[in-house]
Design a protein around this motif. Structure first.
Motif, PDB file in Angstrom:
ATOM      1  N   ARG A 299       0.827  -1.205   0.000  1.00  0.00           N
ATOM      2  CA  ARG A 299       0.000   0.000   0.000  1.00  0.00           C
ATOM      3  C   ARG A 299       0.868   1.265   0.000  1.00  0.00           C
ATOM      4  O   ARG A 299       0.563   2.235  -0.683  1.00  0.00           O
ATOM      5  CB  ARG A 299      -0.922   0.002   1.208  1.00  0.00           C
ATOM      6  N   SER A 300       1.944   1.249   0.741  1.00  0.00           N
ATOM      7  CA  SER A 300       2.811   2.432   0.790  1.00  0.00           C
ATOM      8  C   SER A 300       3.724   2.525  -0.427  1.00  0.00           C
ATOM      9  O   SER A 300       4.264   3.587  -0.717  1.00  0.00           O
ATOM     10  CB  SER A 300       3.662   2.395   2.059  1.00  0.00           C
ATOM     11  N   GLY A 301       3.897   1.398  -1.101  1.00  0.00           N
ATOM     12  CA  GLY A 301       4.854   1.348  -2.205  1.00  0.00           C
ATOM     13  C   GLY A 301       6.265   1.053  -1.750  1.00  0.00           C
ATOM     14  O   GLY A 301       7.162   0.920  -2.575  1.00  0.00           O
ATOM     15  N   GLY A 302       6.451   0.935  -0.447  1.00  0.00           N
ATOM     16  CA  GLY A 302       7.787   0.720   0.078  1.00  0.00           C
ATOM     17  C   GLY A 302       8.303  -0.690  -0.091  1.00  0.00           C
ATOM     18  O   GLY A 302       9.510  -0.929  -0.021  1.00  0.00           O
ATOM     19  N   SER A 303       7.400  -1.618  -0.319  1.00  0.00           N
ATOM     20  CA  SER A 303       7.786  -3.017  -0.544  1.00  0.00           C
ATOM     21  C   SER A 303       7.248  -3.463  -1.887  1.00  0.00           C
ATOM     22  O   SER A 303       6.109  -3.158  -2.240  1.00  0.00           O
ATOM     23  CB  SER A 303       7.226  -3.912   0.564  1.00  0.00           C
ATOM     24  N   THR A 304       8.079  -4.195  -2.613  1.00  0.00           N
ATOM     25  CA  THR A 304       7.681  -4.685  -3.928  1.00  0.00           C
ATOM     26  C   THR A 304       8.181  -6.120  -4.111  1.00  0.00           C
ATOM     27  O   THR A 304       9.117  -6.551  -3.419  1.00  0.00           O
ATOM     28  CB  THR A 304       8.273  -3.820  -5.055  1.00  0.00           C
ATOM     29  N   TYR A 305       7.551  -6.841  -5.020  1.00  0.00           N
ATOM     30  CA  TYR A 305       8.050  -8.164  -5.376  1.00  0.00           C
ATOM     31  C   TYR A 305       7.688  -8.434  -6.826  1.00  0.00           C
ATOM     32  O   TYR A 305       6.742  -7.839  -7.371  1.00  0.00           O
ATOM     33  CB  TYR A 305       7.533  -9.265  -4.455  1.00  0.00           C
ATOM     34  N   TYR A 306       8.478  -9.326  -7.453  1.00  0.00           N
ATOM     35  CA  TYR A 306       8.425  -9.524  -8.888  1.00  0.00           C
ATOM     36  C   TYR A 306       8.456 -11.007  -9.258  1.00  0.00           C
ATOM     37  O   TYR A 306       9.002 -11.837  -8.526  1.00  0.00           O
ATOM     38  CB  TYR A 306       9.626  -8.850  -9.557  1.00  0.00           C
TER      39      TYR A 306
ATOM     40  N   PHE B  32      11.979  -4.903 -14.866  1.00  0.00           N
ATOM     41  CA  PHE B  32      10.746  -4.149 -14.609  1.00  0.00           C
ATOM     42  C   PHE B  32      10.792  -3.551 -13.208  1.00  0.00           C
ATOM     43  O   PHE B  32      11.346  -4.145 -12.288  1.00  0.00           O
ATOM     44  CB  PHE B  32       9.523  -5.055 -14.713  1.00  0.00           C
ATOM     45  N   THR B  33      10.159  -2.386 -13.067  1.00  0.00           N
ATOM     46  CA  THR B  33      10.058  -1.747 -11.761  1.00  0.00           C
ATOM     47  C   THR B  33       8.637  -1.259 -11.546  1.00  0.00           C
ATOM     48  O   THR B  33       8.102  -0.516 -12.380  1.00  0.00           O
ATOM     49  CB  THR B  33      11.022  -0.558 -11.650  1.00  0.00           C
TER      50      THR B  33
END
Length: 123
Positions: A53-60, A68-69
Motif C-alpha cells: 500500500r505504501s509502495g515501500g515493498s515490492t516483489y516480482y 521491470f520496476t
C-alpha cells in the motif's frame, strides 16, 4: 469497489522501454497491494509485479526481475510499471488489479481488474 484504468501500452522493439500506468478510483482505501499481471495469447494470466500500500515493498516474477520496476503514487492513486530491456516474450495484454493481501502472486487473490493494455515487442 475499485475501478482501474490501464494505459501506456504499445509497440516497441526488443531492448526498448515502456511505462504502463494504472489509475485507480473508488474505494481505494480498502486496497493493500496493487499488482500487474499479463496474459499472452493462448496462455494463462500470470503475475508480473506488486507493490504494498505504501509502495515501500515490492516483489516480482523471476522472469521480469531486474528489468521491470513497479511503483505507486498514492496521491494520484496510480501505480506504474516501468519496463526496460523488453523481450518478444514480454508481449501480452497487461492488467492491473488490487488485493487486500500483500505477498500473493495468485490471480485469485486480486480483483477489480482493469480492461488491460496491449504491449507488443518486436524482434
Amino acid at each position: 469497489q475499485v475501478q482501474l484504468v490501464e494505459s501506456g501500452g504499445g509497440l516497441v522493439q526488443a531492448g526498448g522501454s515502456l511505462r504502463l500506468s494504472c489509475a485507480a478510483s473508488g474505494r481505494t482505501f480498502m486496497t493493500n497491494a496493487m499488482g500487474w499481471f499479463r496474459q499472452a495469447p493462448g496462455k494463462e494470466r500470470e503475475f508480473v509485479a506488486a507493490a504494498s500500500r505504501s509502495g515501500g515493498s515490492t516483489y516480482y516474477a523471476d522472469s521480469v526481475k531486474g528489468r521491470f520496476t513497479i511503483s505507486r503514487d498514492n496521491a494520484k492513486n496510480t501505480v506504474y510499471l516501468q519496463m526496460n530491456s523488453l523481450k518478444p516474450e514480454d508481449t501480452a495484454v497487461y492488467y492491473c488489479a488490487v488485493s487486500t493481501l500483500y505477498g500473493s502472486s495468485y490471480t485469485a487473490d486480486f480483483g477489480s481488474w482493469g480492461q488491460g493494455t496491449q504491449v507488443t515487442v518486436s524482434s
